[in-house]
Design an enzyme around this catalytic site. Structure first.
Site, short mmCIF file in Angstrom:
data_model
loop_
_atom_site.label_atom_id
_atom_site.label_comp_id
_atom_site.label_asym_id
_atom_site.label_seq_id
_atom_site.Cartn_x
_atom_site.Cartn_y
_atom_site.Cartn_z
CG HIS A 96 26.82 41.63 44.07
ND1 HIS A 96 28.18 41.44 43.93
CD2 HIS A 96 26.34 41.86 42.84
CE1 HIS A 96 28.49 41.55 42.66
NE2 HIS A 96 27.39 41.81 41.97
CD GLU A 119 32.46 40.93 41.16
OE1 GLU A 119 33.27 40.36 40.41
OE2 GLU A 119 31.73 40.34 41.97
CG ASP A 122 51.37 37.57 33.39
OD1 ASP A 122 50.14 37.52 33.23
OD2 ASP A 122 52.18 37.17 32.54
CE LYS A 130 34.14 36.47 38.94
NZ LYS A 130 33.65 37.63 39.68
#
Ligand code: MEV
Length: 438
Positions: free
Chosen positions: A393, A85, A296, A280
């Site tokens: 962004h 991202e 992991d 998130k």
């Protein structure tokens, strides 16, 4: 069309690639060329990657970026991040720099206990099972000695073994609920090996226990596996400073900013739709470091989100307050991480990432990862409550759009100039490219 195939895993790498190319692509030669273009020319290195998993045909690149200037408990770290991202590394770096001049991040490892369970069915007298368990308990420790010896030398091992009665929720269901300390390893293999031995001992001892009826002797082990829910493997990360010290270029009114920020966190605390997105954002930072250090990320994700729901309702992982003119922002999260074992000594980039971080212990890595998550969350909330998220962004995403349209150097220059003082949107970039090409 039926595209099933028998014995795929037995085909050679070359045959697997040919089958994929011929089955799914109109131009197989091109597909093969693309697949091979991502192979490493160093055959040994390629083989290492091929052997991480089954049926490898090529490599799948993700960028590894660097977020410098993370001050954690007074020490400065440079944090490697693996993520696709576009704005994440920039946001982490910005947040790190911002807090480096406001006291830095403070962290503490609150606990580092891991959990595993042997799930079994017992059809019989519960009190007898409890007496049996207490009678043979020491045998569980002796039976696992050969597995736990090395771990014990490093200060870890099995911390406790409990018999848990779960029959109120599921008929005949009991557990051996086992706690572990695994020091610098994530410990999955160690825990699972211990559990499988415990299950074996449980079954063998039940057969020998003379107080049991024939049916009771046949207790049935369903499975033995670690839990990725680790509510007792917790790290705390926090930042704080006087409200007026929050001021910077885009924060003209620090009191107003701090109040709005705290409100944004409150919303995530009580509203699951917002909490999921809020968390998130935290995981943008966490996963990127977890991936870079060969840990992991699925285990971390599963454990973190279960923890976020522990009250019965999914909620924010982070919290914020203003008290006596001081703004504080903090988070406590479960992170089961390792800095030895697994991929850590195998994957060359993982080795580098750990080297960049100064070869941290698992505890130190828990702190670095938590801080990156908190920094990411701070950056997101700062943007959301001030300029909006799209400004930063889309600025970062601009390159992706330009690459998609194969913009020339000249076009890129003109577009960069155009967007110096305006917000980037996909449509405005496309419109501009089309105009330039007229
Ligand atoms: C985007 O990857 C993450 C954010 O949506 C997080 C947030 O909304 O807090 C910006």
């Amino acid at each position: 069309m039926n595209h099933s195939i028998a014995g795929f895993s037995k085909l050679s790498k070359e045959e697997k690639i040919n089958w994929i190319a011929n089955t799914y692509f109109a131009h197989p030669t091109e597909a093969i060329a693309t697949i091979k273009n991502y192979w490493n020319s160093d055959e040994k290195l390629q083989q290492l990657h091929d052997e991480f998993i089954e049926n490898t045909i090529t490599n799948f690149y993700l960028p590894m970026g660097i977020a410098p200037n993370f001050v954690i408990n007074g020490k400065t770290y440079t944090v490697p991040m693996v993520i696709e991202e576009s704005s994440v590394v920039a946001a982490a770096a910005k947040s790190a720099k911002y807090w480096s001049t406001r006291g830095g991040f403070k962290t503490t490892v609150i606990s580092s206990e891991k959990i595993g369970q042997v799930h079994f069915l017992f059809k019989g007298n519960t009190e007898k099972l409890e007496t049996f368990f207490n009678t043979i308990k020491t045998k569980f420790y002796t039976a696992t000695e050969s597995i736990t010896k090395n771990m014990q030398q490093r200060g870890g091992g099995i911390l406790g073994i409990e018999l848990r009665n779960k029959t109120a929720a599921l008929d005949h269901y009991f557990q051996l609920h086992v706690t572990f300390e695994t020091k610098d390893s994530m410990g999955a293999n160690f825990i699972n090996s211990c559990l499988e031995q415990l299950a074996k001992t449980l079954k063998e001892e039940a057969q020998l226990y003379t107080e049991f009826t024939e049916e009771e002797k046949e207790l049935q082990v369903i499975m033995s596996i670690l839990s990725n829910y680790v509510p007792n493997c917790i790290v705390r990360a926090e930042v704080s400073c006087k409200v007026e010290e929050l001021a910077e270029k885009k924060i003209d009114y620090p009191q107003e900013f701090a109040e709005k920020f705290v409100q944004a966190v409150r919303i995530a605390e009580i509203e699951p739709f917002r909490a999921v997105t809020h968390n998130k954002g935290i995981m943008n930072g966490i996963d990127a470091v977890v991936l870079a250090t060969g840990n992991d990320f699925r285990a971390v994700e599963a454990g973190v989100h279960a923890y976020a729901s522990r009250s019965g309702s999914y909620s924010s992982l982070s919290h914020a307050k203003i008290e006596e003119g001081v703004f504080s922002f903090w988070m406590e999260i479960p992170l089961a991480l390792g800095t030895v074992g697994g991929l850590t000594s195998l994957h060359p980039m993982v080795k580098m990432a750990l080297e960049i971080l100064g070869k941290p212990s698992a505890h130190e890595l828990m702190q670095i990862v938590a801080v990156t998550g908190l920094a990411q969350n701070f950056a997101a909330l700062r943007s959301l409550t001030t300029t909006g998220i799209q400004e930063g962004h889309m600025k970062m995403h601009l390159n992706n759009i330009l690459n998609q349209y194969q913009a020339t150097t000249e076009e890129r220059k003109a577009i960069a100039l155009h967007f110096e003082n305006s917000t980037v949107s996909h449509s405005s970039v496309v419109e501009l490219i089309e105009n330039l090409r007229k």
